[in-house]
Motif scaffolding. Structure first.
Motif: not given
Length: 80
Positions: A59-67
């Motif tokens: 979850x955090x990794x995917x959100x970090x990628x999009x940001x």
């Protein structure tokens, strides 16, 4: 033979909601992984690091990628 009775402690709606939440989070991580693999601006090591972050912390990794992902130049069209 006894009729099957729904568990009164765990309503059916609860199962449905959690199933939808888990599937949405898996889809988020899957989309992030596909985008990392398709990103041409990343070096090989950069892509591996992003993939490890997304797999370790979905979850955090995917959100970090999009940001934080690398952005394309504004005036340049993406190559096909």
């Amino acid at each position: 033979m006894l009729p099957e009775v729904a568990n009164p402690l765990l309503p059916t709606g609860y199962d449905v909601v959690w199933t939808v939440v888990v599937l949405a989070l898996l889809a988020l991580a899957a989309v992030a992984i596909v985008q990392v693999l398709r990103e041409r601006a990343l070096s090989g090591l950069g892509a591996v690091v992003w993939l490890l972050v997304i797999l370790a912390l979905p979850v955090l990794g995917a959100v970090a990628w999009f940001v934080l992902r690398p952005r394309r130049a504004a005036g340049r069209l993406p190559s096909l």
